[in-house]
Write a protein that holds these residues in place. Structure first.
Motif, mmCIF file in Angstrom:
data_model
loop_
_atom_site.group_PDB
_atom_site.id
_atom_site.type_symbol
_atom_site.label_atom_id
_atom_site.label_comp_id
_atom_site.label_asym_id
_atom_site.label_seq_id
_atom_site.Cartn_x
_atom_site.Cartn_y
_atom_site.Cartn_z
ATOM 1 N N PHE A 245 0.804 -1.282 0.308
ATOM 2 C CA PHE A 245 0.033 0.015 -0.112
ATOM 3 C C PHE A 245 0.895 1.374 -0.410
ATOM 4 C CE2 PHE A 245 -2.323 -3.204 1.850
ATOM 5 C CZ PHE A 245 -4.334 -3.554 1.099
ATOM 6 N N VAL A 246 2.043 1.044 0.670
ATOM 7 C CA VAL A 246 2.777 2.403 1.207
ATOM 8 C C VAL A 246 3.210 2.736 -0.391
ATOM 9 C CG1 VAL A 246 5.336 3.141 1.645
ATOM 10 C CG2 VAL A 246 3.474 1.845 3.686
ATOM 11 N N SER A 247 3.975 1.246 -1.478
ATOM 12 C CA SER A 247 4.453 1.196 -3.048
ATOM 13 C C SER A 247 3.576 1.634 -3.438
ATOM 14 C CB SER A 247 4.687 0.149 -3.098
ATOM 15 O OG SER A 247 6.087 -0.296 -2.325
ATOM 16 N N ALA A 248 2.216 1.760 -3.249
ATOM 17 C CA ALA A 248 1.396 2.267 -4.253
ATOM 18 C C ALA A 248 0.643 3.473 -4.409
ATOM 19 C CB ALA A 248 -0.368 0.773 -3.826
ATOM 20 N N THR A 270 -0.279 -1.089 -8.987
ATOM 21 C CA THR A 270 -0.165 -2.337 -8.746
ATOM 22 C C THR A 270 1.384 -2.715 -9.099
ATOM 23 O OG1 THR A 270 -2.746 -2.707 -9.143
ATOM 24 C CG2 THR A 270 -1.770 -4.380 -9.082
ATOM 25 N N LEU A 271 1.722 -2.748 -10.630
ATOM 26 C CA LEU A 271 3.042 -2.673 -10.369
ATOM 27 C C LEU A 271 4.405 -2.314 -9.559
ATOM 28 C CD1 LEU A 271 3.738 -1.883 -13.980
ATOM 29 C CD2 LEU A 271 4.040 -3.901 -13.023
ATOM 30 N N ALA A 272 4.437 -1.194 -8.783
ATOM 31 C CA ALA A 272 4.720 -0.403 -7.890
ATOM 32 C C ALA A 272 4.858 -1.701 -6.437
ATOM 33 C CB ALA A 272 4.692 0.957 -7.080
ATOM 34 N N THR A 304 2.342 -11.233 -0.327
ATOM 35 C CA THR A 304 2.101 -10.288 -0.487
ATOM 36 C C THR A 304 1.443 -10.290 -1.976
ATOM 37 O OG1 THR A 304 4.214 -8.642 0.310
ATOM 38 C CG2 THR A 304 3.284 -8.186 -1.927
ATOM 39 N N PHE A 305 2.315 -11.392 -2.937
ATOM 40 C CA PHE A 305 1.082 -11.776 -3.916
ATOM 41 C C PHE A 305 -0.292 -12.443 -4.333
ATOM 42 C CE2 PHE A 305 0.328 -15.193 -7.091
ATOM 43 C CZ PHE A 305 0.554 -14.440 -8.021
ATOM 44 N N PRO A 306 -0.471 -12.760 -2.893
ATOM 45 C CA PRO A 306 -2.091 -13.029 -2.506
ATOM 46 C C PRO A 306 -3.115 -12.232 -1.906
ATOM 47 C CG PRO A 306 -0.706 -15.186 -0.958
ATOM 48 C CD PRO A 306 0.463 -14.095 -2.055
ATOM 49 N N MET A 307 -2.208 -11.752 -1.173
ATOM 50 C CA MET A 307 -3.233 -10.237 -1.112
ATOM 51 C C MET A 307 -2.772 -8.867 -2.070
ATOM 52 S SD MET A 307 -2.975 -6.734 0.208
ATOM 53 C CE MET A 307 -1.014 -5.897 0.246
ATOM 54 N N TYR A 316 -6.095 -0.161 -5.030
ATOM 55 C CA TYR A 316 -5.209 1.137 -5.885
ATOM 56 C C TYR A 316 -6.175 1.165 -6.634
ATOM 57 C CZ TYR A 316 -2.269 -2.080 -3.578
ATOM 58 O OH TYR A 316 -1.179 -2.780 -2.867
ATOM 59 N N THR A 317 -7.099 0.570 -7.434
ATOM 60 C CA THR A 317 -7.897 0.722 -8.512
ATOM 61 C C THR A 317 -9.107 1.979 -8.214
ATOM 62 O OG1 THR A 317 -8.437 -1.522 -9.173
ATOM 63 C CG2 THR A 317 -10.006 0.217 -10.340
#
Lengths: 325, 103
Positions: A245-248, A270-272, A304-307, A316-317
């Motif tokens: 969430f921080v990266s997003a 999402t990429l970030a 992280t991947f499943p979350m 993010y959307t």
């Protein structure tokens, strides 16, 4: 915004790819030996890279390449280099880890997961949002800067130099990146006409193949958590769930500054937010062998991947929709 | 049948290191070696299984080569340098071969 989030979350969580992922995860976590033969999983992965790369290239050819692509590429590179520094700092505050483990984990969170990217693009189509095809190229650019920054951190801390050349070629020549980038270029060359020729192969079966692939990915992630969770502290798990969430949020202004569409901003976020679990782990085994795969793989793949796949992408959307309209 | 003494070097190591290992052996003039995939096992960091892993991380391979005693010592020094920080097992055995010119 909350209504938008719940609508997006239910559309995402109840989509066949995510439900198949949950099935694989739950089955493997419960102890099932569910797995696809490796050559099959690899073929599915290459198919997905080829399809997403080609469609992105064809879309970029139709849209035309301009300054927005250049700005998005530069944004991607900056994000990939900056996020590991944030991750490294957050890990220092949230968990007691040796510097080399912190640097390796930071590299994973600065780099990206192509499968998460593919899932995000599928989710955009599900909710009817357009995204820029050239984000495929941005994804490819975001693979490597994080690794260089992590190696720089580790070498400063340990005083030891790593062989960057071989590590970078490991990432650049990773089959996912080669097929994704190559298919993007072929898609750009052949354009809409080329897309029409192979549309039946790369568009119609895409979601079904994604379901099968995510079933396997779910099983791999479930087994990862099952075998690796005992070595995880609460701080590490919290990091794996908060860092995306921080990266997003860090990526959000870059998406706005790049002039991306709402769907494009959500995909860039999402990429970030995604963390690598294929290219970077292999690079870390070469460059930082003292770093423990049981930590960085379990965090990126098991948590992280499943979350991101279930909660992250709709969040993010929703944020992108709220901010960009 | 007449046989000739040689050394057999067996190295189990992580698959991501494979290109480096092959470059090392080629640079040392090792004329023959065979590499096998390893399926599963257990070590100081716990059990591992190549099935269901992604990419090369978590996979192990076994390399086997037969050398003269002097060459084996030389290669071992370099292998030790390469595997310094990596997961791996290195063993050396006395073996007999029937075609010494091949090694």
């Amino acid at each position: 915004m909350m209504d938008s989030f719940f609508a997006l979350a239910s559309a995402n969580l109840l989509s066949p790819p995510v439900l198949f992922f949950v099935l694989g995860f739950a089955g493997a976590f419960a102890g099932s030996n569910l797995t696809l033969p490796e050559p099959v999983a690899k073929t599915l992965s290459i198919y997905l890279m080829l399809a997403i790369g080609f469609k992105g290239g064809a879309a970029a050819a139709a849209h035309g390449l301009g300054t927005d692509l250049v700005i998005a590429l530069v944004s991607g590179a900056i994000l990939s280099a900056f996020i590991p520094l944030v991750a490294y700092g957050m890990l220092g505050a949230m968990a007691k880890l040796p510097v080399v483990d912190r640097a390796a984990v930071a590299a994973h969170y600065g780099s990206i997961s192509i499968v998460t990217f593919v899932a995000a693009t599928a989710a955009m189509r599900t909710v009817g949002l357009e995204y820029e095809g050239f984000l495929v190229a941005v994804a490819a650019v975001m693979e490597t800067p994080a690794i260089l920054v992590a190696l720089f951190i580790a070498s400063r801390a340990s005083g030891r130099r790593s062989e960057k050349g071989e590590v970078l070629s490991e990432v650049f020549l990773n089959s996912s990146i080669v097929v994704l980038t190559g298919a993007f270029i072929i898609g750009m060359i052949t354009g809409e006409a080329g897309l029409k020729e192979i549309d039946g192969f790369i568009t119609v079966p895409f979601k079904g193949v994604l379901c099968l692939f995510l079933l396997d990915m779910g099983a791999v992630a479930g087994r990862g958590v099952r075998s690796g969770w005992q070595g995880m502290s609460a701080g590490l798990v919290a990091f794996a769930l908060i860092m995306p969430f921080v990266s997003a949020l860090i990526a959000l202004p870059f998406g706005l500054a790049s002039g991306l569409s709402t769907g494009g901003i959500a995909v860039l976020m999402t990429l970030a937010a995604s963390a690598s679990y294929i290219a970077v782990p292999a690079a870390m085994r070469l460059a930082l062998p003292e770093a423990r795969p049981s930590i960085y793989l379990t965090l990126s793949l098991g948590f992280t991947f499943p979350m991101n796949l279930t909660i992250g992408i709709p969040v993010y959307t929703a944020i992108a929709r709220f901010v960009a309209g | 049948m007449q046989t000739f003494p040689k050394k057999q070097l067996t190295i189990i190591f992580e698959k991501p290191i494979l290109p480096r290992m092959r470059r090392l052996l080629d640079a040392e003039g090792v004329t023959g070696y065979t590499i096998f995939p390893a399926l599963a096992g257990r070590g100081t960091q716990g059990a591992w299984d190549s099935e269901g892993t992604l990419g090369d991380t978590g996979k192990m391979v076994q390399m086997l080569c037969v050398l003269d005693g002097d060459a084996c010592d030389r290669v071992l020094d370099h292998v030790f340098g390469l595997l310094g920080g990596q997961i791996g097992i290195v063993t050396v055995q006395d073996v007999q071969v029937i075609r010494p010119a091949h090694f």
